[in-house]
Design a protein around this motif. Sequence first.
Motif, PDB file in Angstrom:
ATOM      1  N   ALA A  62      87.040  20.850  44.076  1.00  0.00           N
ATOM      2  CA  ALA A  62      86.237  20.952  41.889  1.00  0.00           C
ATOM      3  C   ALA A  62      85.391  20.049  42.004  1.00  0.00           C
ATOM      4  N   TYR A  80      92.165  18.312  45.291  1.00  0.00           N
ATOM      5  CA  TYR A  80      91.093  17.745  44.554  1.00  0.00           C
ATOM      6  C   TYR A  80      90.696  19.520  45.334  1.00  0.00           C
ATOM      7  N   GLU A 134      93.348  22.508  46.927  1.00  0.00           N
ATOM      8  CA  GLU A 134      93.851  22.681  45.427  1.00  0.00           C
ATOM      9  C   GLU A 134      94.996  24.041  45.731  1.00  0.00           C
ATOM     10  N   CYS A 158      87.397  22.546  38.324  1.00  0.00           N
ATOM     11  CA  CYS A 158      87.862  23.165  39.361  1.00  0.00           C
ATOM     12  C   CYS A 158      88.206  24.939  39.834  1.00  0.00           C
ATOM     13  N   GLU A 197      94.222  25.064  36.892  1.00  0.00           N
ATOM     14  CA  GLU A 197      94.655  24.509  38.875  1.00  0.00           C
ATOM     15  C   GLU A 197      94.179  23.107  38.653  1.00  0.00           C
ATOM     16  N   CYS A 198      93.110  22.756  37.921  1.00  0.00           N
ATOM     17  CA  CYS A 198      92.848  21.462  37.356  1.00  0.00           C
ATOM     18  C   CYS A 198      94.718  20.441  36.519  1.00  0.00           C
ATOM     19  N   ASN A 208      97.095  20.762  39.849  1.00  0.00           N
ATOM     20  CA  ASN A 208      96.395  19.783  40.995  1.00  0.00           C
ATOM     21  C   ASN A 208      97.100  17.826  40.357  1.00  0.00           C
TER      22      ASN A 208
END
Length: 247
Positions: free
Chosen positions: A102, A99, A67, A117, A123-124, A127
């Motif tokens: 998550a 990923y 991640e 996440c 972070e999402c 990603n």
Amino acid sequence: MYVSFILSTILFFYISGGLAVNCPKSSANWCDNKDIAQACGVIDQCNKYVWNIHAADDRVNLTVYYETLCPDCRDFIKTQVWNAYQSILSIVNISFVPYGNAREVYRPETQLYQFYCQHGSDECYGNLIHTCVIHLYPNTTAHLPFIYCTESTDGDIETVATQCAEKTSIDFNKVNSCVQSRLGNQLQHLYANQTDSLQPPHQYVPWITINGEHTEEMEQAAEKDLIGVICKSYKGSNPPAQCTKNL
């Protein structure tokens, strides 16, 4: 700022012999055959992650599950993975799965997945940027320098990604379009499925597999000397000089 998903339906199709092959709504069917994969724009991902078609050689298949804002993942990529890329790329296929820890929730009202996440919405977003870069630039030599740059640079996610795109000849406008599309959402869902299907199930990140296998001994060795682990797994002839140094 976290880029919201555009809630518009995008229809991907492929014309074959005069017949239109529509991309299924469910990404679980995207790799059913090459026509469908082509229609969905994921033929490279199906080749690499589902059909498992690699060049007819003895290369070691390394997959890195990670991640984008995980400190340990960043250290692993900017040291161990980057060193392996620079010195022994001729004997290893390096694949990334952005990923990690998550989780996803399907929202029927939008027919999209919502991702949560470990290190928050930034972070999402990171990603998803990595997911789209890998999709648009499937060759390792094209996307790995970008991944290395972003994982080595602190700062605002979008600013860092834009700067790294400029440095590594990545068209960030194309990446951003993917990030905001239904395609980007479904590509991230594919990585969610791949991560959640690991056997044994992943318990932390980074999590690596060598030729599809994972052991604690392998993981600990790779975090200290990934080149050594790959060289040990290589069964072909004429290993690179870096491998002979480790003998």
